[in-house]
Design a protein around this motif. Structure first.
Motif, short mmCIF file in Angstrom:
data_model
loop_
_atom_site.label_atom_id
_atom_site.label_comp_id
_atom_site.label_asym_id
_atom_site.label_seq_id
_atom_site.Cartn_x
_atom_site.Cartn_y
_atom_site.Cartn_z
N LEU A 1 0.87 -1.44 -0.07
CA LEU A 1 -0.15 0.05 -0.16
C LEU A 1 0.77 1.08 -0.24
CD1 LEU A 1 -2.73 1.31 0.39
CD2 LEU A 1 -2.36 1.46 2.86
N GLY B 1 -2.50 4.35 -2.15
CA GLY B 1 -3.81 3.58 -2.22
C GLY B 1 -4.63 3.93 -3.61
N VAL C 1 -6.08 -0.01 -3.37
CA VAL C 1 -7.52 0.12 -2.75
C VAL C 1 -8.39 0.19 -3.97
CG1 VAL C 1 -8.85 1.42 -0.99
CG2 VAL C 1 -6.41 1.19 -0.70
N ARG C 2 -8.08 0.91 -4.82
CA ARG C 2 -9.48 0.87 -5.75
C ARG C 2 -9.62 -0.48 -6.37
NH1 ARG C 2 -8.89 4.29 -11.69
NH2 ARG C 2 -10.01 3.06 -12.82
N GLY D 1 -6.60 14.58 -10.49
CA GLY D 1 -6.92 15.65 -9.99
C GLY D 1 -6.00 16.23 -8.80
N PRO D 2 -6.58 17.18 -8.08
CA PRO D 2 -5.71 17.71 -6.75
C PRO D 2 -5.81 16.71 -5.63
CG PRO D 2 -7.10 19.34 -7.65
CD PRO D 2 -7.56 18.33 -8.35
N ALA D 3 -6.73 15.80 -5.44
CA ALA D 3 -7.00 14.94 -4.33
C ALA D 3 -6.17 13.71 -4.62
CB ALA D 3 -8.53 14.48 -4.14
N VAL D 4 -6.15 13.14 -6.03
CA VAL D 4 -5.18 12.20 -6.37
C VAL D 4 -3.67 12.50 -6.32
CG1 VAL D 4 -4.77 10.87 -8.40
CG2 VAL D 4 -7.10 11.06 -8.01
N ARG D 5 -3.44 13.91 -6.68
CA ARG D 5 -2.04 14.11 -6.50
C ARG D 5 -1.68 14.18 -5.44
NH1 ARG D 5 -3.56 17.61 -10.73
NH2 ARG D 5 -3.61 19.46 -9.45
N ASN D 6 -2.54 14.53 -4.15
CA ASN D 6 -2.16 14.53 -2.65
C ASN D 6 -2.02 12.96 -2.19
OD1 ASN D 6 -2.12 17.04 -2.36
ND2 ASN D 6 -4.16 17.32 -1.93
N MET D 7 -2.20 12.01 -3.10
CA MET D 7 -2.06 10.60 -2.51
C MET D 7 -1.26 9.77 -3.48
SD MET D 7 -6.41 10.00 -2.08
CE MET D 7 -6.09 8.25 -1.16
N PRO E 1 -9.27 20.46 -17.47
CA PRO E 1 -7.95 20.43 -17.48
C PRO E 1 -7.60 19.05 -17.24
CG PRO E 1 -8.78 21.40 -15.64
CD PRO E 1 -9.93 21.32 -16.24
N LYS E 2 -8.32 18.27 -16.73
CA LYS E 2 -7.90 16.80 -16.31
C LYS E 2 -8.67 15.89 -16.84
CE LYS E 2 -5.44 17.78 -13.83
NZ LYS E 2 -3.85 18.23 -14.21
N HIS F 1 -15.88 4.80 -6.09
CA HIS F 1 -14.88 4.11 -5.15
C HIS F 1 -14.08 3.83 -6.07
CE1 HIS F 1 -17.77 3.19 -2.03
NE2 HIS F 1 -18.90 3.48 -2.80
N GLN F 2 -13.53 4.72 -7.16
CA GLN F 2 -12.17 4.56 -8.06
C GLN F 2 -11.34 5.62 -7.87
OE1 GLN F 2 -13.33 3.17 -11.75
NE2 GLN F 2 -14.92 1.86 -10.96
N GLU G 1 -5.04 19.00 3.69
CA GLU G 1 -4.89 18.32 2.15
C GLU G 1 -6.01 17.60 1.68
OE1 GLU G 1 -1.52 15.80 1.62
OE2 GLU G 1 -0.38 17.52 0.86
N LEU G 2 -6.53 17.93 0.48
CA LEU G 2 -7.89 17.29 -0.15
C LEU G 2 -7.35 15.87 -0.35
CD1 LEU G 2 -10.62 17.98 -0.92
CD2 LEU G 2 -9.43 18.20 -3.49
N ARG G 3 -8.15 14.77 0.17
CA ARG G 3 -7.96 13.36 -0.05
C ARG G 3 -9.22 12.71 -0.39
NH1 ARG G 3 -3.41 11.94 3.33
NH2 ARG G 3 -3.98 9.97 2.98
N LEU G 4 -8.90 11.59 -1.04
CA LEU G 4 -10.31 10.67 -1.31
C LEU G 4 -10.43 9.74 -0.26
CD1 LEU G 4 -9.08 10.43 -5.12
CD2 LEU G 4 -11.21 11.78 -4.22
N LEU H 1 -10.30 5.99 -1.10
CA LEU H 1 -9.14 5.13 -1.46
C LEU H 1 -8.17 5.24 -0.13
CD1 LEU H 1 -8.57 6.27 -5.01
CD2 LEU H 1 -9.49 4.26 -3.97
N SER I 1 -11.09 20.15 -10.66
CA SER I 1 -10.90 19.22 -11.86
C SER I 1 -11.16 17.59 -11.47
CB SER I 1 -9.58 19.37 -12.71
OG SER I 1 -8.77 19.23 -11.65
N GLY I 2 -10.98 17.54 -10.25
CA GLY I 2 -11.07 15.84 -9.74
C GLY I 2 -12.32 15.76 -9.42
#
Lengths: 264, 160
Positions: free
Chosen positions: A26, A29, A33-34, A93-99, A172-173, B43-44, B57-60, B63, B132-133
């Motif tokens: 992990l 995630g 996790v996806r 997007g921003p949240a994915v880039r933080n993870m 943009p994404k 959920h993806q 920080e923004l997080r999902l 996941l 954008s996310g």
């Protein structure tokens, strides 16, 4: 979802735990996790390491080492990694880039893994507990890899030597139609003395466009000079087909976008 | 399934729970703690409806495993209103008709909050990039963008 997570302070201990069948590492995630959420029953256990070296970015004499748990957001905002910011911001997007992490991106199947395309063009080495591997070797064997990636390392190219382009339908994404990264060196007369070109979505994992690289050597970066490289750009590629684009479409537009990148 | 202890701050209140190892933060918040403001969409990691703020920080949350959040401060949309007064973003979403079915709204507001926390006077481009996310299937996005810009203007007027 029925997953048990084990956390270890060292990569060595996490590596040992990872040997159990059905166990996956992990990182951020966004992949594992996806997969579990999608019902991938091959994932029955997760392992992670909190080793602080996995979060380190070191810059010394133009050499960069990025820990495998460093996120895309951390790279994008790092003052000395401005060259790579565009490639890091291309991921999600921003949240994915933080993870999303550097280590995880190396395992991301097409159409994902845009940052790995950049690392391939940069001729990075991939560090594991067992030692270091050239990224090309690592990517070729990644499906059978059981060692936790600890870092990536590369030499920062000269200013303007690195170029990156992600092509997507949604701005943009959006998910990649394809991505291209190049590292070019030019002689005093402006001709290309060395070229590394990496492609995303033109196979199931990032690949080098070796024929195009060869055709670009000794040529000038103008319409006539790059023509042979563009003609050879699809050589050796096996583009993916997915809901974003067909293999045919990707092969058709690759020379167009490579041309734009080389002339930019 | 092994139970593991999880402790974090949720919207300023301490939370301590025993959860099944491997539980996502989204499921822990909704099913165990009872905060249903984060929505489970894809959920993806694609739709952003489950977005929360973890340590700024923004997080999902779909996941993120809950047990990796021990010791963190988590903010969800349900924690934004204070003393019955809506947060400027919540007020702006209502005033500019930026919600239709409302399913994406909490995730949109979380993404917008992180933006305004760091960039109090964003450009339209900043707002588009920040959102954008997050996917909305109703509004066409324009009312949402206007809501965030309206909240930003309202914030700067209050600060002036």
């Amino acid at each position: 979802m029925a997953l048990a997570l084990q956390t270890f302070p060292t990569v060595k201990d996490a590596n040992a735990a990872l040997k159990t069948a059905g166990t996956r590492y992990l990182g951020g995630g966004t992949l594992v996790v996806r997969a579990a959420n999608e019902g991938d029953v091959s994932v029955s256990g997760l392992v992670r390491s909190t080793d602080p070296t996995l979060l380190a970015i070191t810059v010394a004499d133009g050499k960069i080492r990025i820990g495998a748990s460093v996120t895309m957001a951390a790279i994008a905002r790092h003052p000395e990694l401005g060259t790579l910011a565009k490639a890091a911001r291309a991921v999600g997007g921003p949240a994915v880039r933080n993870m999303a992490t550097v280590g995880g991106n190396l395992f991301a199947p097409a159409p994902y893994g845009d940052f790995a395309v950049a690392l391939l063009a940069l001729d990075a080495t991939v560090g594991t507990d067992d030692g270091e591997l050239p990224i090309e070797t690592f990517l070729a064997g990644r499906d059978d890899s059981h060692a936790i990636v600890t870092s990536v390392a590369f030499t920062l190219p000269k200013a303007d030597g690195f170029r990156f382009l992600k092509v997507s339908r949604i701005k943009p994404k959006g998910v990649s139609v394809l991505s291209i990264a190049t590292v070019l060196e030019q002689a005093a007369d402006g001709t290309v003395s060395s070229a590394r070109i990496a492609l995303g979505c033109m196979a199931d994992r990032p690949i080098r466009a070796r024929a195009a690289e060869k055709a670009l050597k000794g040529k000038s970066l103008d319409q006539g000079g790059i023509a042979a490289a563009l003609a050879a750009s699809t050589e050796g590629t096996t583009p993916i087909t997915d809901p974003i684009a067909s293999a045919w479409y990707r092969a058709e537009v690759l020379p167009v976008h490579l041309g734009r990148l080389l002339l930019s | 399934m092994a139970k593991v202890p999880v402790q974090f701050t949720l919207n300023g209140s301490e939370k301590a729970e025993f959860i099944d190892s491997g539980t996502t933060l989204l499921n822990a918040l909704r099913d165990k703690i009872g905060d249903t403001s984060p929505k489970g969409g894809c959920h993806q990691g694609t739709c952003g409806a489950c977005s929360v703020i973890i340590d700024g920080e923004l997080r999902l949350s779909c996941l993120t495993l809950a047990e990796t959040c021990s010791g963190t401060a988590i903010t969800t949309t349900s924690g934004l209103a204070e003393g019955g007064v809506l947060h400027p973003l919540q007020r702006a979403f209502l005033d500019t008709f930026a919600t239709q079915c409302g399913f994406c709204t909490p995730g949109m507001i979380m993404a917008a909050k992180v933006l305004l926390d760091h960039t109090p006077n964003p450009t339209r481009g900043d707002v588009v990039e920040a959102l954008s996310g997050n996917i909305c299937r109703c509004t066409g996005y324009e009312p949402i963008i206007q809501a965030v810009l309206t909240a930003a203007r309202s914030n700067s007027q209050n600060a002036a």
